[in-house]
Motif scaffolding. Structure first.
Motif, PDB file in Angstrom:
ATOM      1  N   ASP A 204       0.716  -1.121   0.066  1.00 43.39           N
ATOM      2  CA  ASP A 204       0.109   0.128   0.198  1.00 43.39           C
ATOM      3  C   ASP A 204       0.825   1.316   0.052  1.00 43.39           C
ATOM      4  O   ASP A 204       1.371   1.755   0.984  1.00 43.39           O
ATOM      5  CB  ASP A 204      -0.966   0.064   1.012  1.00 43.39           C
ATOM      6  N   GLY A 205       1.220   1.783  -1.330  1.00 42.49           N
ATOM      7  CA  GLY A 205       2.037   3.074  -1.281  1.00 42.49           C
ATOM      8  C   GLY A 205       2.663   2.958  -2.586  1.00 42.49           C
ATOM      9  O   GLY A 205       2.625   2.065  -3.364  1.00 42.49           O
ATOM     10  N   SER A 206       2.978   4.282  -2.951  1.00 42.60           N
ATOM     11  CA  SER A 206       3.505   4.597  -4.398  1.00 42.60           C
ATOM     12  C   SER A 206       5.069   3.920  -4.339  1.00 42.60           C
ATOM     13  O   SER A 206       5.556   3.723  -3.385  1.00 42.60           O
ATOM     14  CB  SER A 206       3.547   5.973  -4.772  1.00 42.60           C
ATOM     15  N   VAL A 207       5.350   3.829  -5.839  1.00 42.94           N
ATOM     16  CA  VAL A 207       6.819   3.045  -6.157  1.00 42.94           C
ATOM     17  C   VAL A 207       7.328   3.972  -6.899  1.00 42.94           C
ATOM     18  O   VAL A 207       6.752   4.389  -8.151  1.00 42.94           O
ATOM     19  CB  VAL A 207       6.601   1.722  -6.409  1.00 42.94           C
ATOM     20  N   GLY A 208       8.670   4.471  -6.847  1.00 34.84           N
ATOM     21  CA  GLY A 208       9.555   5.282  -7.762  1.00 34.84           C
ATOM     22  C   GLY A 208      10.809   4.797  -7.658  1.00 34.84           C
ATOM     23  O   GLY A 208      11.476   4.486  -6.850  1.00 34.84           O
ATOM     24  N   VAL A 209      11.174   4.457  -8.881  1.00 29.92           N
ATOM     25  CA  VAL A 209      12.648   4.089  -9.323  1.00 29.92           C
ATOM     26  C   VAL A 209      13.336   4.799 -10.328  1.00 29.92           C
ATOM     27  O   VAL A 209      12.782   5.156 -11.580  1.00 29.92           O
ATOM     28  CB  VAL A 209      12.705   2.486  -9.929  1.00 29.92           C
ATOM     29  N   VAL A 210      14.339   5.487  -9.794  1.00 30.46           N
ATOM     30  CA  VAL A 210      15.185   6.204 -10.879  1.00 30.46           C
ATOM     31  C   VAL A 210      16.554   5.651 -11.407  1.00 30.46           C
ATOM     32  O   VAL A 210      17.465   5.290 -10.413  1.00 30.46           O
ATOM     33  CB  VAL A 210      15.378   7.462 -10.156  1.00 30.46           C
ATOM     34  N   LEU A 211      16.732   5.614 -12.738  1.00 30.46           N
ATOM     35  CA  LEU A 211      17.886   4.718 -13.358  1.00 30.46           C
ATOM     36  C   LEU A 211      18.753   5.222 -14.173  1.00 30.46           C
ATOM     37  O   LEU A 211      18.272   6.461 -14.746  1.00 30.46           O
ATOM     38  CB  LEU A 211      17.345   3.457 -13.944  1.00 30.46           C
ATOM     39  N   VAL A 241      14.084  -4.932 -13.978  1.00 33.59           N
ATOM     40  CA  VAL A 241      13.439  -3.897 -13.202  1.00 33.59           C
ATOM     41  C   VAL A 241      11.897  -4.369 -13.157  1.00 33.59           C
ATOM     42  O   VAL A 241      11.126  -4.399 -13.801  1.00 33.59           O
ATOM     43  CB  VAL A 241      13.173  -2.496 -13.648  1.00 33.59           C
ATOM     44  N   THR A 242      11.541  -4.749 -11.672  1.00 33.47           N
ATOM     45  CA  THR A 242      10.211  -4.920 -11.242  1.00 33.47           C
ATOM     46  C   THR A 242       9.562  -4.255 -10.450  1.00 33.47           C
ATOM     47  O   THR A 242      10.267  -3.871  -9.271  1.00 33.47           O
ATOM     48  CB  THR A 242      10.284  -6.576 -10.925  1.00 33.47           C
ATOM     49  N   ALA A 243       8.526  -3.701 -10.630  1.00 32.80           N
ATOM     50  CA  ALA A 243       7.876  -2.708  -9.631  1.00 32.80           C
ATOM     51  C   ALA A 243       6.317  -3.047  -9.423  1.00 32.80           C
ATOM     52  O   ALA A 243       5.555  -2.907 -10.531  1.00 32.80           O
ATOM     53  CB  ALA A 243       8.105  -1.029 -10.008  1.00 32.80           C
ATOM     54  N   HIS A 244       6.060  -3.180  -8.342  1.00 33.88           N
ATOM     55  CA  HIS A 244       4.419  -3.674  -8.137  1.00 33.88           C
ATOM     56  C   HIS A 244       3.850  -2.861  -6.852  1.00 33.88           C
ATOM     57  O   HIS A 244       4.565  -2.619  -5.522  1.00 33.88           O
ATOM     58  CB  HIS A 244       4.430  -5.056  -7.864  1.00 33.88           C
ATOM     59  N   THR A 245       2.981  -2.541  -6.655  1.00 26.61           N
ATOM     60  CA  THR A 245       1.958  -1.957  -5.591  1.00 26.61           C
ATOM     61  C   THR A 245       0.654  -2.377  -5.537  1.00 26.61           C
ATOM     62  O   THR A 245      -0.227  -2.632  -6.716  1.00 26.61           O
ATOM     63  CB  THR A 245       2.118  -0.557  -5.581  1.00 26.61           C
ATOM     64  N   GLY A 246      -0.069  -2.672  -4.513  1.00 30.29           N
ATOM     65  CA  GLY A 246      -1.187  -3.053  -4.348  1.00 30.29           C
ATOM     66  C   GLY A 246      -2.422  -1.574  -4.476  1.00 30.29           C
ATOM     67  O   GLY A 246      -3.402  -1.806  -5.065  1.00 30.29           O
ATOM     68  N   GLY A 249       0.647   4.666  -7.165  1.00 31.80           N
ATOM     69  CA  GLY A 249       1.279   5.109  -8.676  1.00 31.80           C
ATOM     70  C   GLY A 249       2.676   4.417  -8.676  1.00 31.80           C
ATOM     71  O   GLY A 249       3.266   4.075  -7.685  1.00 31.80           O
ATOM     72  N   ILE A 250       2.984   4.070  -9.717  1.00 27.48           N
ATOM     73  CA  ILE A 250       4.297   3.690 -10.320  1.00 27.48           C
ATOM     74  C   ILE A 250       5.051   4.460 -11.252  1.00 27.48           C
ATOM     75  O   ILE A 250       4.581   4.738 -12.099  1.00 27.48           O
ATOM     76  CB  ILE A 250       4.279   2.197 -10.730  1.00 27.48           C
TER      77      ILE A 250
END
Length: 256
Positions: A204-211, A241-246, A249-250
């Motif tokens: 439960d929360g947003s996910v941010g990835v900077v590459l 890269v794998t990004a998931h959230t219930g 935003g991603i």
């Protein structure tokens, strides 16, 4: 006699309520400890486990620390209105540092913080029951788990496994493998080198990835939230890269 006893009982109860309110309003803070305790422990191997039940932790890898030594500084503040005196303990055996705090009774209010300095070349595992964890400077694998608290990691190049049961996760690192998980909280990862694998999962929360600029094999999924991927995508890339959230935003983007 009965009326007098009743009046005294009411007055005592009222006093206890006032006392409880006053103590709880103050709030103990380990930062108020102006005379922290310090101790050095002998480390026999090249791995360290930190086992803490209720403390904020700061863990630092430093070339200034003598090889084979773990330096620990402890700040503590606590009070118990009715009950045993609060106390903190530390022990070290088989390269496992155990930190405990006893704080129970009527209107118990305690706070502990530890700074743990380890020499370079040591892989660290952290098991924290309740408290935030900060770590920096690691070139070797770092595995952090806290049941309730945030995780912050910086200036690391070793493989990272970061988990929080209830709290946000932040990492600004140059590691090639990063796994970050939280049941309730946001995740923000910034990578200084092209990673081999990045996994970020939030219940439960947003996910941010900077590459860094490169092509990536990207897999995303959000139960309720927008998904924005701006890095070049290539399903045959070895950089995964794998990004998931219930719920949240991603964003997966290239650093400016």
């Amino acid at each position: 006699m009965t009326r007098t006893a009743s009046v005294r009982a009411v007055a005592a109860a009222a006093g206890a309520v006032v006392l409880a309110g006053a103590l709880s309003a103050c709030g103990a803070s380990a930062d108020d400890d102006k005379h922290p305790d310090h101790r050095a422990f002998a480390l026999r191997g090249h791995t360290l486990t930190v086992d803490s039940d209720d403390s904020a932790l700061e863990i630092v890898a430093s070339s200034a620390v003598r090889t084979g030594t773990v330096d620990v500084t402890r700040w503590f503040q606590g009070s118990v209105a009715v009950g045993g005196a609060p106390r903190v303990t530390w022990s070290f055996a088989n390269d496992r540092l155990v930190l405990r705090m006893k704080c129970s009774g009527l209107v118990a209010d305690c706070s502990a913080r530890h700074r743990i300095e380890v020499p370079r070349g040591v892989a660290v595992t952290v098991e924290d029951g309740d408290g935030s964890v900060r770590a920096q400077g690691f070139r070797d694998p770092l595995d952090i788990r806290t049941d309730d608290g945030s995780v912050r990691v910086g200036d690391c190049t070793g493989a990272l496994t970061l988990r929080s049961g209830d709290g946000s996760v932040r990492a600004d690192v140059s590691s090639r493998t990063v796994r970050a998980t939280t049941s309730d909280g946001s995740i923000r990862l910034r990578l200084g080198v092209v990673p081999d694998r990045v996994e970020a999962r939030s219940g439960d929360g947003s996910v941010g990835v900077v590459l860094p600029r490169s092509s990536y094999k990207v897999t995303t999924g959000s139960g309720d939230g927008s998904v924005h991927v701006s890095v070049p995508r290539d399903d045959s890339s070895r950089h995964v890269v794998t990004a998931h959230t219930g719920d949240g935003g991603i964003t997966v983007e290239t650093a400016n």
